[in-house]
Design an enzyme around this catalytic site. Sequence first.
Site, PDB file in Angstrom:
ATOM      1  N   CYS A 182       0.831  -1.205   0.000  1.00  0.00           N
ATOM      2  CA  CYS A 182       0.000   0.000   0.000  1.00  0.00           C
ATOM      3  C   CYS A 182       0.864   1.252   0.000  1.00  0.00           C
ATOM      4  CB  CYS A 182      -0.944  -0.017   1.189  1.00  0.00           C
ATOM      5  SG  CYS A 182      -0.119  -0.231   2.785  1.00  0.00           S
ATOM      6  N   HIS A 485      -1.710   0.818   7.400  1.00  0.00           N
ATOM      7  CA  HIS A 485      -2.097   0.884   5.986  1.00  0.00           C
ATOM      8  C   HIS A 485      -1.899   2.309   5.485  1.00  0.00           C
ATOM      9  CE1 HIS A 485      -4.252   0.082   2.304  1.00  0.00           C
ATOM     10  NE2 HIS A 485      -5.123   1.060   2.567  1.00  0.00           N
TER      11      HIS A 485
END
Length: 1363
Positions: A182, A485
Amino acid sequence: MEMVPSEENQFVCKEIQEAAEEPRVLCIIQDITCAKTVNARLTFKLPASTALSKLYEDVAHKAGYVNGSFELAWGNTQDMTPLEHSGEVSLLDSGFEPGGKRNFLQLTDKDGEQPQVASDESGAADSSGLDDGSQERFIGPLPRDGTVGCSGDCRSPSYSYTSILNKSETGYVGLVNQAMTCYLNSLLQTLFMTPEFRNALYNWEFEESEEDPVTSIPYQLQRLFVLLQTSKKRAIETTDVTRSFGWDSSEAWQQHDVQELCRVMFDALEQKWKQTEQADLINQLYQGKLKDYVRCLECGYESWRIDTYLDIPLVIRPFGASQAYGSVEEALQAFIQPETLDGPNQYFCERCKKKCDARKGLRFLHFPYLLTLQLKRFDFDYTTMHRIKLNDSMTFPEELDMSPFIDVEDEKSPQTESCTDSGAENEGSCHSDQMSNDFSTDDCVDEGICLDSTASAERVLKPKSLPSFELFSVMVHSGSAAGGHYYACIKSFTDGQWYSFNDQHVSKITPEDIRKTYGGSSGSRGYYSSAFASSTNAYMLIYRLKDPSRNAKYLAVDDFPEHLKSLVEKEKESEEQEKRQREIERNTCKIKLFCMHPSKTMVESKLEVHKDKTLTEATEMAYKLMELEETVPLDCCRLVKYDEFHEYLERSYEGEEDTPMGLLLGGVKSSYMFDLLLETRRPEQTFLPYKPGEVMVKVHVVDLRTETVAPPISVRAYLNQTITEFKQLIAQATSLSAETMRVVLERCYNDLRLLYVPNKTLKAEGFFRSNKIFVESSESADHQVAFTDSLLWRLLDRHGNTIRLLVLLPEQSPGTLGSRTICQKLGSDSDVPFEGSKGNRKSVEAILEESTEKLKNLSLQQQQRSSTGDSQKSSDTSYFEHIESLSQEVDSNSPCVAADNRDLENRIGGTPGCRVSAPSDPENHFACEERSDSEVNNDRSTSSVDSDILSSSHSSDTLCNADNGPIQLANGLDSHSITSSRRSKAHEGKKETWDTAEEDSGTDSEYDDNGKAKSEARFLYFRTEPYFQDDSACNSQKCLVVHVDKRITLAAFKHNLEPYVGVTSAQFKVFRVYANNQEFESVRLNETLSSFSDDNKITIRLGRALKKGEYRVKVYQLLVNEQEPCKFLVDTVFAKGMTVRQSKEELLPVLKEQCKLDLSIDRVRLRKKTWKNPGTVFLDYHVYEEDISISSNWEVFLEILTEHEKMKSMSQLAVLTRRWSPSTMKLGTFQEVILESSNVEELKEKLSEISDIHLDKLEFAKGRGTFPCDISVLEIHQDLDWNPKVSALNMWPLYICDDGAVVFYRDSTEELMELSEDERSELMKKESSRLLKTGHRVIYSPRKEKALKIYLDGGPAKDPGQD
């Protein structure tokens, strides 16, 4: 068709309600696309005759999608092959199960594009219950389950999702997250949305002749950007980009910092762009300049140097402060705020020639066109020794005025200044004392590009006046310091709209959503928030200079340079090809294919055939797939429906040769409930038709005269046939008489049932799809006896229980490999007559006579060695019963039958009356199902005992392995058993009953040493034949094939092998060989071979096997003051009735010879071992099994004493003590204390004697955990329960009832050493390292992170020091 709601609020067809008699199909469809905010779960209950096309229409109406813009696929399989859109095949024919069973489906994207939402005007869209106008927007990570809101640590009550639009509306494509990439996706989307960077990358032209496109980082980035701009997919892969970095698949599972990736990628691009127009692109866009200066406060003299930077790291909260900076402007001001150097930190002024007070600081000289700010949210807590994340709120403006932070006067350097060039620019970040908050546990780790190159020369850039920047990218981190994330919020310079780029999902957001990334947490906190606190907040900010003359626009597709247009066409063609391939995959039937190859082996493959191919074409494809061109003509092959599990031929397809396979198989499915069989025949044969409803029967013909069972022949019958009709059918197939025929059905393993009721149907008898029967048709008297007493039953029982074993004999074996059958009845004194061919009789008699003579000689040698041995060993022979030699068990004149037929399926029997009896309780054939092999020592080294295989001394089987410890087993005694045994005898004087070790040692009270049953004997089958196949395992050893009834015991099995091995069963060991060639000894003589199966391998090794009352024991040395207190020494044998002193007498010579330990018997003790904990001290007069419970693979500690043994009585208690010194923060060595009772005062008196601590000042505490009860010196002073208020050691919380307990003690008046923060931190690291090595609890164990590197040569350099 009209749709009405049902009682369950499900939409069903009105006709369905009127047709109640038709079966219904329950369909549960999960929308896994991202075309809507809420992924709906739709439920339908439709008639089984409903067509697939009608199902698509109903789903489109219910879900609010345009029909044809989505796919339906099965949801309970990995194969995502979609169902047909226009198929008229019914749900029932497509594999849907009616009758209330749930059929799970998934609604997926079509060709990588999201479903089109039906317009509101059409009235087809079903309300989802959410109004976009009323929804709050959220830009956090998407939840795993596709529901509204955020899960886990990222949940917030004020956040919600906006509508996630498809590509056609947002105009942007997402990036697929490979695993943990990510951070990469966020940076790539930011660079793609930067017009200046994207346009410059487009203008670069790749020369394929100069570089491999796979390893070219700029080319793969260029290709990725082209796909992001032109692709019709919802998301595209980044694997080609990471492959150009030199990364393998493991890198996708590594979490990295996005700022670190930005710096490393820019370095790599600069290296790749050398000698090109883009060589200085990174510096032109991202590089700024600052001055690092020191000014003398007395004379004004200033020393300075120029540094460059690519990003500005801003501290969230200063070290030691309780208040964080509230905004980016405040953090920037603190960044350039000078500090005063005074006192011991005074600066030596070159002009004043002395140390003077001075000011040290930074000044910005030039800001880059693209300004990158890193908010330093990750820090290190020296108190908890944890990495933490600072979630404090820090605001940032949409427009940032940088004019207050630039020093215009520094353009003209005063004559008094001294310029000190830095020599090499730090392009990653600027150097400053104010930036020293970073904590690094491994400064020697080299991060960045694996390339040796000198730094470029310093570049001089002029500063701009009154710079104003506009925010266009916010890279957000959601999670904690342990992991999280990344996603990016980016503003488009085309329309000024903000978008959330969250991996493959792209959605519109508002400036309000950006403000939600400022951070901040509710409630008051101290300096450091929790080590694992989680929040969602901005991590990197990218601003662009507001300069109309330099601000560029995105390059349109029509304006692409020629080399880029060709790349677009190439990628477009690749996408079309991929789309065509997916279309082919969607229409391809994939089904298991089997074929009985002419080599008589069943071959399995997978047939992939297009649904429009005919049965004839599919047969030809299967024919080539099975490679039958050289063996069988094509016209002698056909495809039939087949059930592999039941080995059942369901039906054939006569007259349907031109039917499409999609129709025959019921459509394209992810999996089928049946298989296909490519059936073959000989040219003179004809195929029989297989009709649905028939059952297949495998018929074995049994010959009572020869005691053989023939291979099966296949017969097809109907379930409604009677037994009489079925016998007629079998009579036609086998040419047997139906009048005298007996039919036996094997319903399951060895479950035999005689079919004797003439009018009973096959269905009533329990026939199923595939069945196995045995038939016999003779006029013998065997028909007159009860079935379970008949010869037929005995043959079938033997047939079902006989297994084929491959036995590897030792080279020393004098036995023969000639085919023979040993026939004898154990437990009987009379000889059993043998019947067989006379031609084979002499050779067998000669071999038996030779083996018997050799065994007599070996026994004589044994007696001679025993008589000349040590006189004190003679008493030990009473513990071991000698096994009778084979000459006393087998009559050498007894004949034996040779089995000529080696195929067990064709001939599993011998001549009547020639069987082997085995010791077995008739009522306990299968009582011992557990496998003993896994419970014995994996001891394959027998060289130390082979030289003395006939010796009866206890140490003859002893092994020494100081380097490699044995396998840890879990079948030892529990810690309470021996403790209770010893202490109860000491205090209560009564003997406890223990589980006998006869089972563990391999004997049982029902058997004697030769395995003879004391109860009634049973006849069990045993037949041997030579092994002639070429096998590498048999090159160096003689091999024997043994057909044996698996209900035979190990004792009887070994006894029957005696003539082949050449020694008695007591003188060889049986090892079972597993698939990985690992061997485990089988020792339980009363256990059957029921755990063995066909073609299992067994290795026979010479060496004395355990006798009755013997146990294998592992001996470990106890080293209480060593880092590893448990060291393996030898394997030995202890016997029931032996005293501890006798075992020590036999053990010491072995230790001297094999482990080089010359020990005195009075300076050695044995004690109980429970895992790594030392326990009960065994006294010399203790007797095994009477005073000490013992089991197979038992483990004991051997402890070397510095003086004579002080333990004389079981009432004494041996305690291991250790002194704790708070003033020095150190622990002393272990000292043993012998107590006469369990009185606490006695323990304190003993401790006072050895430590000179007064009784009133002495405190003690019991150690925790396993030996040596290690604990950090930072915790021991407070964490242990010091000076418990008890009078006896066996009371709670001490509960010291056995030897080996660890007790810490200290002087209560001794003050605890005061440590500074640095000293505490250093001691913390040392203790963590020490406890980690000992395997005990570690306070802090930092995660070893892999350095982020991009490899310019396409692969990682070989670094032996890298983990």
